[in-house]
Design a protein around this motif. Sequence first.
Motif, PDB file in Angstrom:
ATOM      1  N   ARG A 226       1.041  -2.808  -1.922  1.00  0.00           N
ATOM      2  CA  ARG A 226       1.866  -3.219  -0.847  1.00  0.00           C
ATOM      3  C   ARG A 226       2.449  -1.993  -0.031  1.00  0.00           C
ATOM      4  O   ARG A 226       2.953  -2.144   1.219  1.00  0.00           O
ATOM      5  CB  ARG A 226       3.171  -4.029  -1.106  1.00  0.00           C
ATOM      6  N   HIS A 227       2.228  -0.878  -0.519  1.00  0.00           N
ATOM      7  CA  HIS A 227       2.625   0.348   0.166  1.00  0.00           C
ATOM      8  C   HIS A 227       1.525   1.334   0.346  1.00  0.00           C
ATOM      9  O   HIS A 227       0.307   1.238  -0.218  1.00  0.00           O
ATOM     10  CB  HIS A 227       3.759   1.050  -0.637  1.00  0.00           C
ATOM     11  N   SER A 228       1.698   2.154   1.453  1.00  0.00           N
ATOM     12  CA  SER A 228       0.617   3.008   1.700  1.00  0.00           C
ATOM     13  C   SER A 228       0.584   4.081   0.560  1.00  0.00           C
ATOM     14  O   SER A 228       1.621   4.356  -0.157  1.00  0.00           O
ATOM     15  CB  SER A 228       0.861   3.826   3.095  1.00  0.00           C
ATOM     16  N   MET A 229      -0.251   5.171   0.508  1.00  0.00           N
ATOM     17  CA  MET A 229      -0.569   6.088  -0.464  1.00  0.00           C
ATOM     18  C   MET A 229       0.703   7.061  -0.467  1.00  0.00           C
ATOM     19  O   MET A 229       1.370   7.317  -1.279  1.00  0.00           O
ATOM     20  CB  MET A 229      -1.668   6.721  -0.285  1.00  0.00           C
ATOM     21  N   THR A 230       0.877   7.234   0.857  1.00  0.00           N
ATOM     22  CA  THR A 230       2.230   8.397   1.085  1.00  0.00           C
ATOM     23  C   THR A 230       3.504   7.771   0.552  1.00  0.00           C
ATOM     24  O   THR A 230       4.087   8.443  -0.173  1.00  0.00           O
ATOM     25  CB  THR A 230       2.131   8.738   2.457  1.00  0.00           C
ATOM     26  N   GLU A 231       3.595   6.578   0.906  1.00  0.00           N
ATOM     27  CA  GLU A 231       4.799   5.732   0.407  1.00  0.00           C
ATOM     28  C   GLU A 231       4.871   5.682  -1.052  1.00  0.00           C
ATOM     29  O   GLU A 231       5.972   5.835  -1.666  1.00  0.00           O
ATOM     30  CB  GLU A 231       5.096   4.233   1.035  1.00  0.00           C
ATOM     31  N   THR A 232       3.929   5.351  -1.660  1.00  0.00           N
ATOM     32  CA  THR A 232       3.870   5.200  -3.158  1.00  0.00           C
ATOM     33  C   THR A 232       4.033   6.559  -3.946  1.00  0.00           C
ATOM     34  O   THR A 232       4.840   6.695  -4.731  1.00  0.00           O
ATOM     35  CB  THR A 232       2.387   4.797  -3.662  1.00  0.00           C
TER      36      THR A 232
ATOM     37  N   VAL B  68      -3.943   9.562 -10.928  1.00  0.00           N
ATOM     38  CA  VAL B  68      -4.381  10.352  -9.719  1.00  0.00           C
ATOM     39  C   VAL B  68      -5.577   9.671  -8.635  1.00  0.00           C
ATOM     40  O   VAL B  68      -6.628   9.222  -8.942  1.00  0.00           O
ATOM     41  CB  VAL B  68      -5.676  11.769 -10.420  1.00  0.00           C
ATOM     42  N   GLY B  69      -5.121   9.544  -7.570  1.00  0.00           N
ATOM     43  CA  GLY B  69      -5.702   8.609  -6.666  1.00  0.00           C
ATOM     44  C   GLY B  69      -5.594   7.411  -6.477  1.00  0.00           C
ATOM     45  O   GLY B  69      -4.903   6.759  -7.346  1.00  0.00           O
ATOM     46  N   SER B  70      -5.830   6.616  -5.187  1.00  0.00           N
ATOM     47  CA  SER B  70      -5.550   5.069  -5.073  1.00  0.00           C
ATOM     48  C   SER B  70      -5.976   4.323  -5.930  1.00  0.00           C
ATOM     49  O   SER B  70      -5.431   3.429  -6.672  1.00  0.00           O
ATOM     50  CB  SER B  70      -5.920   4.923  -3.556  1.00  0.00           C
ATOM     51  N   TYR B  71      -7.265   4.600  -6.323  1.00  0.00           N
ATOM     52  CA  TYR B  71      -7.893   3.547  -7.337  1.00  0.00           C
ATOM     53  C   TYR B  71      -7.203   3.560  -8.780  1.00  0.00           C
ATOM     54  O   TYR B  71      -6.938   2.401  -9.192  1.00  0.00           O
ATOM     55  CB  TYR B  71      -9.302   3.928  -7.422  1.00  0.00           C
ATOM     56  N   ALA B  72      -6.769   4.660  -9.129  1.00  0.00           N
ATOM     57  CA  ALA B  72      -6.129   4.585 -10.322  1.00  0.00           C
ATOM     58  C   ALA B  72      -4.674   4.173 -10.417  1.00  0.00           C
ATOM     59  O   ALA B  72      -4.147   3.366 -11.005  1.00  0.00           O
ATOM     60  CB  ALA B  72      -6.012   6.280 -10.890  1.00  0.00           C
ATOM     61  N   ILE B  73      -4.016   4.549  -9.212  1.00  0.00           N
ATOM     62  CA  ILE B  73      -2.450   3.998  -8.842  1.00  0.00           C
ATOM     63  C   ILE B  73      -2.591   2.643  -8.727  1.00  0.00           C
ATOM     64  O   ILE B  73      -1.820   1.830  -9.540  1.00  0.00           O
ATOM     65  CB  ILE B  73      -2.102   4.568  -7.550  1.00  0.00           C
ATOM     66  N   TYR B  74      -3.459   2.000  -8.237  1.00  0.00           N
ATOM     67  CA  TYR B  74      -3.432   0.567  -7.809  1.00  0.00           C
ATOM     68  C   TYR B  74      -3.758  -0.241  -8.897  1.00  0.00           C
ATOM     69  O   TYR B  74      -3.552  -1.312  -9.118  1.00  0.00           O
ATOM     70  CB  TYR B  74      -4.216   0.199  -6.456  1.00  0.00           C
ATOM     71  N   ASP B  75      -4.643   0.390  -9.743  1.00  0.00           N
ATOM     72  CA  ASP B  75      -5.307  -0.396 -10.873  1.00  0.00           C
ATOM     73  C   ASP B  75      -4.070  -0.670 -11.794  1.00  0.00           C
ATOM     74  O   ASP B  75      -3.871  -1.611 -12.680  1.00  0.00           O
ATOM     75  CB  ASP B  75      -6.420   0.397 -11.651  1.00  0.00           C
TER      76      ASP B  75
ATOM     77  N   LEU C 212      -0.743   0.084 -11.094  1.00  0.00           N
ATOM     78  CA  LEU C 212       0.530  -0.264 -10.535  1.00  0.00           C
ATOM     79  C   LEU C 212       0.201  -1.178  -9.348  1.00  0.00           C
ATOM     80  O   LEU C 212       0.342  -0.971  -8.180  1.00  0.00           O
ATOM     81  CB  LEU C 212       1.469   0.934 -10.318  1.00  0.00           C
ATOM     82  N   PRO C 213      -0.391  -2.299  -9.809  1.00  0.00           N
ATOM     83  CA  PRO C 213      -0.826  -3.244  -8.695  1.00  0.00           C
ATOM     84  C   PRO C 213       0.049  -3.572  -7.649  1.00  0.00           C
ATOM     85  O   PRO C 213      -0.168  -3.800  -6.539  1.00  0.00           O
ATOM     86  CB  PRO C 213      -1.210  -4.430  -9.450  1.00  0.00           C
ATOM     87  N   HIS C 214       1.417  -3.787  -7.807  1.00  0.00           N
ATOM     88  CA  HIS C 214       2.375  -3.987  -6.971  1.00  0.00           C
ATOM     89  C   HIS C 214       2.597  -2.858  -5.965  1.00  0.00           C
ATOM     90  O   HIS C 214       3.149  -3.117  -4.635  1.00  0.00           O
ATOM     91  CB  HIS C 214       3.833  -4.075  -7.690  1.00  0.00           C
ATOM     92  N   SER C 215       1.889  -1.693  -6.157  1.00  0.00           N
ATOM     93  CA  SER C 215       2.026  -0.698  -4.957  1.00  0.00           C
ATOM     94  C   SER C 215       1.156  -0.961  -4.137  1.00  0.00           C
ATOM     95  O   SER C 215       1.005  -0.091  -3.184  1.00  0.00           O
ATOM     96  CB  SER C 215       1.914   0.799  -6.026  1.00  0.00           C
TER      97      SER C 215
END
Length: 246
Positions: free
Chosen positions: A166-172, A152-159, A161-164
């Motif tokens: 490269r994409h915006s939150m909407t794209e992810t 939930v949220g960009s910090y959790a996603i990017y931690d 799924l670090p390859h994400s």
Amino acid sequence: MSAERVKLTLGQRSAAVSTANPQGPVNETFDQLLAEVRACTVCAPHLPFGPRPVLRGRPSARLLIISQAPGTQAHESGLSFNDRSGDKLRQWLALGWETFYDESRVAIMPIGLCYPGRDARGGDLPPRRECARRWHTPLRAALPAIELTLLVGSYAIYDYLPHSRRHSMTETVARWREFLPEYFVLPHPSWHTIRWLRDNPWFENEALPDLRTRIGSVLEPEALDCMPRCAPAEEPDPAADSIPRR
């Protein structure tokens, strides 16, 4: 949301929710780990209100919510998502209060376990990274029954799924199917998402029904609440934190 509800302590709310804790080696080991986490002071010099790790769950939990960091209300109450963003998240998941806070079924573990403070502009600082590096691996190992993890949220996603990055939150989030069956990615449910929801109707029309189906499968269909599935977006609350984080 009433002030009384916001001020509920973790102990008070837990008393209202059935969280069976049978005796046994697994639970004793888990309790010892939780005690270590809650006694952690690694980030103490950087925390304006001092350390108070906010997390919950039992080894039997089947749904894991990895969020960002506690806000001020969660720090004060010790209860994750005890605010309007929590109301929105529960609506997205179609889970009522009791099920959402039933530790035997749902575990909540933010990237940063303690409230990180505010930046010069008044917004919440990012979650401190020490927590995830130090505690997430042993905590996830101690939750063997997890079948679905919500990021939930960009910090959790990017931690996770670090390859994400490269994409915006909407794209992810639009690519949510690519991360299944282990992860389901979600934006943070703050009032900042109101316009985003209007601009991206596929989230409520496609992603949320899929999410609710999967949660029903994990927690059993009767766990889903009978609340309206897609209530109209709420207007921003000017009294709310500018960037609520959980």
